[in-house]
Design a protein around this motif. Structure first.
Motif, PDB file in Angstrom:
ATOM      1  N   ALA A   1       0.839  -1.200   0.000  1.00 22.39           N
ATOM      2  CA  ALA A   1       0.000   0.000   0.000  1.00 22.39           C
ATOM      3  C   ALA A   1       0.873   1.249   0.000  1.00 22.39           C
ATOM      4  O   ALA A   1       1.730   1.410   0.870  1.00 22.39           O
ATOM      5  CB  ALA A   1      -0.904   0.005   1.229  1.00 22.39           C
ATOM      6  N   PHE A   2       0.668   2.109  -0.976  1.00 25.29           N
ATOM      7  CA  PHE A   2       1.402   3.368  -1.067  1.00 25.29           C
ATOM      8  C   PHE A   2       0.402   4.504  -1.066  1.00 25.29           C
ATOM      9  O   PHE A   2      -0.484   4.567  -1.915  1.00 25.29           O
ATOM     10  CB  PHE A   2       2.252   3.410  -2.341  1.00 25.29           C
ATOM     11  N   VAL A   3       0.521   5.396  -0.087  1.00 30.37           N
ATOM     12  CA  VAL A   3      -0.421   6.499   0.091  1.00 30.37           C
ATOM     13  C   VAL A   3       0.335   7.820   0.074  1.00 30.37           C
ATOM     14  O   VAL A   3       1.414   7.936   0.671  1.00 30.37           O
ATOM     15  CB  VAL A   3      -1.191   6.340   1.428  1.00 30.37           C
ATOM     16  N   VAL A   4      -0.231   8.798  -0.602  1.00 30.68           N
ATOM     17  CA  VAL A   4       0.341  10.141  -0.681  1.00 30.68           C
ATOM     18  C   VAL A   4      -0.594  11.102   0.047  1.00 30.68           C
ATOM     19  O   VAL A   4      -1.803  11.063  -0.156  1.00 30.68           O
ATOM     20  CB  VAL A   4       0.512  10.595  -2.148  1.00 30.68           C
TER      21      VAL A   4
ATOM     22  N   TYR B   1      -0.463   7.192   9.703  1.00 25.63           N
ATOM     23  CA  TYR B   1      -0.247   5.839   9.164  1.00 25.63           C
ATOM     24  C   TYR B   1      -1.056   4.822   9.974  1.00 25.63           C
ATOM     25  O   TYR B   1      -1.748   3.973   9.418  1.00 25.63           O
ATOM     26  CB  TYR B   1       1.251   5.499   9.207  1.00 25.63           C
ATOM     27  N   GLU B   2      -0.977   4.928  11.280  1.00 26.91           N
ATOM     28  CA  GLU B   2      -1.696   3.998  12.160  1.00 26.91           C
ATOM     29  C   GLU B   2      -3.211   4.214  12.087  1.00 26.91           C
ATOM     30  O   GLU B   2      -3.974   3.248  12.002  1.00 26.91           O
ATOM     31  CB  GLU B   2      -1.212   4.142  13.608  1.00 26.91           C
TER      32      GLU B   2
ATOM     33  N   GLY C   1      -1.211  -0.416   4.852  1.00 24.37           N
ATOM     34  CA  GLY C   1      -0.517  -1.706   4.861  1.00 24.37           C
ATOM     35  C   GLY C   1      -1.460  -2.795   5.349  1.00 24.37           C
ATOM     36  O   GLY C   1      -2.210  -2.604   6.292  1.00 24.37           O
ATOM     37  N   LYS C   2      -1.427  -3.917   4.674  1.00 22.43           N
ATOM     38  CA  LYS C   2      -2.326  -5.018   5.005  1.00 22.43           C
ATOM     39  C   LYS C   2      -2.062  -5.536   6.414  1.00 22.43           C
ATOM     40  O   LYS C   2      -0.910  -5.696   6.819  1.00 22.43           O
ATOM     41  CB  LYS C   2      -2.147  -6.146   3.986  1.00 22.43           C
ATOM     42  N   LYS C   3      -3.144  -5.766   7.143  1.00 22.06           N
ATOM     43  CA  LYS C   3      -3.035  -6.283   8.508  1.00 22.06           C
ATOM     44  C   LYS C   3      -2.255  -7.592   8.473  1.00 22.06           C
ATOM     45  O   LYS C   3      -2.509  -8.459   7.653  1.00 22.06           O
ATOM     46  CB  LYS C   3      -4.432  -6.499   9.085  1.00 22.06           C
ATOM     47  N   GLY C   4      -1.284  -7.702   9.357  1.00 17.57           N
ATOM     48  CA  GLY C   4      -0.462  -8.905   9.420  1.00 17.57           C
ATOM     49  C   GLY C   4       0.878  -8.746   8.713  1.00 17.57           C
ATOM     50  O   GLY C   4       1.890  -9.238   9.188  1.00 17.57           O
TER      51      GLY C   4
END
Length: 143
Positions: free
Chosen positions: A55-58, A77-78, A83-86
């Motif tokens: 996952a890439f977020v701007v 971010y949190e 980002g995929k859980k795990g």
């Protein structure tokens, strides 16, 4: 007692940060990106996620108060669950234009290949020269 309550309310008001909700892979809250750039970055981010699970977020944002880009990006971010859980494979590219700050926040699952040294190099060698040249949109693209 009345003064303590007033002081506490003031402290809460001034320490509370405004964390917006995500609108997708590209969140241009500072309105610095053209629609073409937003669309291109969204397409790349969505393809990356579909093919690799990364996952890439701007985010571009001008918080109401001066903030630490490190702390702000970590909380964002949190909060957004990037980002995929795990696996926690993801990255957040954040730009605070008015504060002239930027950072790449990396999830734990991506730290093996998106190291602090690499992200620092991207910012210092690629992005900052573009910003200094007045090309903030280009800085986001190369980032």
């Amino acid at each position: 007692m009345k003064y303590i309550i007033i002081l506490l309310l003031c402290a809460i008001t001034f320490s509370a940060e405004d964390y917006p909700k995500s609108t997708g892979p590209v969140n241009d809250f500072a309105n610095i990106l053209s629609p073409n750039t937003e669309n291109a970055l969204t397409a790349v981010s969505e393809e990356l996620l579909a093919k690799t699970g990364f996952a890439f977020v701007v985010v571009t944002i001008n918080p109401a108060q001066e903030v630490s880009v490190e702390e702000y990006s970590n909380v964002l971010y949190e909060k957004w669950g990037i980002g995929k859980k795990g696996t926690d494979e993801g990255a957040l590219l954040i730009i605070l234009p008015e504060q002239k700050q930027m950072r790449i926040e990396v999830g734990y699952g991506a730290e093996g290949y998106l190291t602090d040294a690499l992200t620092s190099s991207i910012i210092n060698q690629k992005m900052i020269p573009e910003v200094k040249a007045g090309n903030i949109e280009r800085a986001v693209i190369v980032g």
